[in-house]
Design a protein around this motif. Sequence first.
Motif, short mmCIF file in Angstrom:
data_model
loop_
_atom_site.label_atom_id
_atom_site.label_comp_id
_atom_site.label_asym_id
_atom_site.label_seq_id
_atom_site.Cartn_x
_atom_site.Cartn_y
_atom_site.Cartn_z
N GLN A 229 12.72 1.04 6.27
CA GLN A 229 12.16 0.70 5.02
C GLN A 229 10.98 -0.23 5.13
O GLN A 229 11.14 -1.09 5.98
CB GLN A 229 13.32 0.17 4.17
CG GLN A 229 12.81 -0.22 2.51
CD GLN A 229 13.86 -0.21 1.80
OE1 GLN A 229 14.43 0.76 1.03
NE2 GLN A 229 14.56 -1.45 1.64
N VAL A 230 10.10 -0.30 4.34
CA VAL A 230 8.78 -0.85 4.27
C VAL A 230 9.02 -1.79 2.77
O VAL A 230 8.97 -1.08 1.69
CB VAL A 230 7.48 -0.31 4.39
CG1 VAL A 230 6.29 -1.11 4.32
CG2 VAL A 230 7.42 0.63 5.59
N SER A 231 8.65 -3.23 2.87
CA SER A 231 8.87 -3.96 1.72
C SER A 231 7.34 -4.49 1.28
O SER A 231 6.44 -4.62 2.20
CB SER A 231 9.89 -4.92 1.83
OG SER A 231 11.09 -4.34 2.26
N GLY A 232 7.34 -4.85 0.13
CA GLY A 232 5.97 -5.41 -0.31
C GLY A 232 6.18 -5.55 -1.89
O GLY A 232 7.08 -5.29 -2.54
N PRO A 233 4.83 -5.75 -2.61
CA PRO A 233 5.03 -5.92 -3.97
C PRO A 233 5.28 -4.39 -4.45
O PRO A 233 4.65 -3.53 -4.12
CB PRO A 233 3.58 -6.35 -4.37
CG PRO A 233 2.52 -5.94 -3.03
CD PRO A 233 3.70 -6.03 -2.00
N ALA A 234 6.02 -4.15 -5.48
CA ALA A 234 6.34 -2.96 -5.97
C ALA A 234 6.01 -2.78 -7.50
O ALA A 234 6.01 -3.79 -8.27
CB ALA A 234 7.69 -2.68 -5.68
N GLY B 245 11.86 -3.35 -1.46
CA GLY B 245 11.74 -2.27 -0.89
C GLY B 245 11.06 -1.26 -1.44
O GLY B 245 11.38 -1.06 -2.55
N VAL B 246 9.97 -0.57 -1.12
CA VAL B 246 8.96 0.66 -1.87
C VAL B 246 9.45 1.85 -1.23
O VAL B 246 8.92 2.03 0.00
CB VAL B 246 7.56 0.04 -1.84
CG1 VAL B 246 6.91 0.79 -2.83
CG2 VAL B 246 7.57 -1.36 -2.25
N ILE B 247 9.73 2.67 -2.25
CA ILE B 247 10.10 4.03 -1.57
C ILE B 247 8.59 4.77 -1.14
O ILE B 247 8.84 5.43 -0.38
CB ILE B 247 10.86 4.77 -2.68
CG1 ILE B 247 11.22 6.15 -2.21
CG2 ILE B 247 9.81 5.04 -3.84
CD1 ILE B 247 11.98 6.23 -1.01
N VAL B 248 7.46 4.60 -1.95
CA VAL B 248 6.36 5.25 -1.47
C VAL B 248 5.82 5.00 -0.01
O VAL B 248 5.64 5.84 0.81
CB VAL B 248 5.18 5.07 -2.43
CG1 VAL B 248 3.71 5.42 -2.12
CG2 VAL B 248 5.53 5.42 -3.92
N ARG B 249 5.89 3.51 0.26
CA ARG B 249 5.62 3.19 1.54
C ARG B 249 6.60 3.73 2.66
O ARG B 249 6.36 3.94 3.85
CB ARG B 249 5.33 1.61 1.58
CG ARG B 249 4.29 1.36 0.58
CD ARG B 249 4.11 -0.40 0.50
NE ARG B 249 3.46 -0.74 -0.55
CZ ARG B 249 3.29 -1.81 -0.95
NH1 ARG B 249 3.62 -2.95 -0.20
NH2 ARG B 249 2.83 -2.25 -2.03
N SER B 250 7.87 3.37 2.31
CA SER B 250 8.98 3.72 3.17
C SER B 250 8.77 5.37 3.39
O SER B 250 8.93 5.64 4.92
CB SER B 250 10.28 3.30 2.62
OG SER B 250 10.30 1.93 2.22
N ALA B 251 8.43 6.10 2.31
CA ALA B 251 8.60 7.80 2.79
C ALA B 251 7.35 7.83 3.44
O ALA B 251 7.49 8.74 4.51
CB ALA B 251 8.59 8.41 1.41
N THR B 252 6.20 7.00 3.45
CA THR B 252 5.06 7.31 4.39
C THR B 252 5.41 6.91 5.56
O THR B 252 5.06 7.73 6.48
CB THR B 252 3.87 6.59 3.79
OG1 THR B 252 3.65 7.05 2.41
CG2 THR B 252 2.74 6.70 4.43
N ASN B 253 6.07 5.90 5.78
CA ASN B 253 6.47 5.42 7.11
C ASN B 253 7.36 6.35 8.07
O ASN B 253 7.12 6.76 9.05
CB ASN B 253 7.44 4.20 7.03
CG ASN B 253 7.34 3.46 8.28
OD1 ASN B 253 6.46 3.35 9.04
ND2 ASN B 253 8.57 3.01 8.64
N VAL B 254 8.28 7.02 7.10
CA VAL B 254 9.02 8.05 7.86
C VAL B 254 8.43 9.23 8.30
O VAL B 254 8.30 9.79 9.29
CB VAL B 254 10.38 8.46 6.96
CG1 VAL B 254 11.08 9.50 7.69
CG2 VAL B 254 11.10 7.23 6.82
#
Length: 736
Positions: free
Chosen positions: A72-77, A301-310
Amino acid sequence: MSRDTDSPPGRTAGRFDSLLRHDLPASLVVFLVALPLSLGIAVASGAPIAAGLIAAVVGGLVVGILGGAPLQVSGPAAGLTVVVATTINEFGWKTACFITVLAGGMQILFGLSRIARAALAIAPVVVHAMLAGIGITIALQQLHVLLGGSSRSSAWQNLIQLPNELLNLHGDDFLIGLVVIGLMLGWKKVPGRLQVLPGPLVAVVTATVLSLVLPGDPERIVLNGSLFDAIGLPGLPDGDWGGVVLAALTIALIASVESLLSAVSVDKMHTGARTDFDRELVGQGAANMVSGALGGLPVTGVIVRSATNVAAGARSRASAFLHGIWVLVFSVALVGVVQQIPKSALAGLLIVVGIQLVKLAHIKLARRTGDLLVYVVTVLGVVFLNLLEGVIIGLLLAFALLLWRVVRVSITAGPVAGTERWLISIDGTCTFLALPRLTSELRKVPEGADALVELSVDFLDHAAYEAIHDWARQHESTGGSVEYVELGTAHMAHALTGPPVRGRARSLLDDVLRPWRADDGNPITKGVAAFHRRNAHVVRPHLDELRDGQQPHSLFLTCADSRIVPNVITNSGPGDLFTIRNVGNLVAAGGRDASLEAALSFAIDELGVDNVVVCGHSSCGAMKALIAGGSAGPGLDNWLVHGRPSVDRFHAGDPVAAAAARAGFGVADQLSMVNVAVQLETLRAHPVVRRAMRERGLQVSGLFFDIASARVLAVTAEGIADIDAPDLAGVLAHTH
């Protein structure tokens, strides 16, 4: 060198190789996605631009090290934009940073208290509606910026001021924003190689370049100094500590729920390590404390960045950590580039992000599950009241709807078609709340009529029991009759034995198959009574069709063992199997068993069955006696002599025994399978069977039932084989 001393360097080398091949490239992709989004969220929140970059750096570095969600990637959401903007408007930026620190401390307490999974109990429809409401709010805000104006303080003001903004739009800002929106929406349709580049980055870079070459002077981002220049300590509030604590709790709860739900979604996208939810909350809390202390936005946790990461191939938390490093390097070294970005470009980006938070799939799901009202009310509450009030209203409505569904009961009374009998059907949770409907329906039953009360209830309180019982007593006094069929887990007989409890759902095994031992009375008569009460009315229509004759599709020869239930293991029903049972499922050669001869002739010649099946089983007492030799006892020796050919074949090394041995079966079970194969040969040589096989294609087949695993195997002359449920044609022609 030993394996122990050699493995750590090997593991280290493997991790380093994975870092270079997978995590490093993935971190660059995530960085390119996170950069424009972090800037846009800062603008939408009304915070300093650098606050979004600080939060992105902290989210990557701190959560990357301490978090419990590996990918998971975190940041401002975007999910926190509305509540952060409200907090800044009410308390000012410095105090908002203090509130972020306080919210982070609450998240750490949540994690240490090990209550993380409790956050997942929030109704998904409320979370979906909350995100949709946030998306609509963001889109309304940024639409004004896209048109060259500035957003208003509330969604309602943004809505009613929109016509005036349209009359005074700035053409250059509007054009740049449209370019971003067009590229964002159309990027998925570009050729595959170009899709390696993140759509948000391409859209913002293209719009920035256009703003520099086309005429006009669109408003641009203002960033004073480098990221380090923007770092500032939070400020303590001047009173209203209650409001401060409430704002911190709101941010903590929303950030926690969004992080945990995002982690659950990310876990479904990969096959690696699963999320430690409590650790993830501690990591998110630590990041928020650091971000707030440095002057950054809240982190989640940000789903857009996390999905991109995976999707980019990340294998470990190193990718999230490195993405924070890249944001830090960019923010320090390339401040001038950031200041060239037009605000309308970020507005277009945020409008698309906001619209994408309103997912058609969530709306369709809410409609299918009957939660559309909860969804709509929550969205309206978030948009036109505020986020916290909207979510609370949605949760209360969801709980009220759940309570209504739980206590709801369906009650109908009417005559059974073609008869003078009345059926009263009660289905659901029957409590005192159902008394008005219950008494109304019972009143419809005419005096003197025969009545069947069908109870499919999982909860029956004393008030409902008393209403049914009193009505039945009065109805019987007028000459009528009342019969009960209890299909549910709550029974009339238990209503007065103690406080009402919700019954445990019964399975087929509980209702029909579980061996039942009564401490007193006759188990057969008690079983018959239970059959009449629970199951007779279910099979009665089927048996009524068979009252004038039978048409079984198979003759089923099996052992007399009480553990074998032919209709269950063949998924068949009344009238499907013509069953013959004897000790050891033996076929006496030469017509020495008059009973079997009569059954074969009747089933094949008179009933015209299409299949003859021999079924043996594991732990068969007859096979154990045969393999042991000697006397099995008076009355058995004369019968078991018909099994001697099977013993001889077993000792001769029959291929069926060899196949059973390879499958791990014991000696007695191997003999049981050989015995099935031998009985099949005997049957195929029988004149009646042989003639039917030749004239109309009668099928003769063998089965073996393994009691311990409840598995049925096919037995042939060559060996044994598994039976796939969808393809039983070679064993039983058709099932019930």
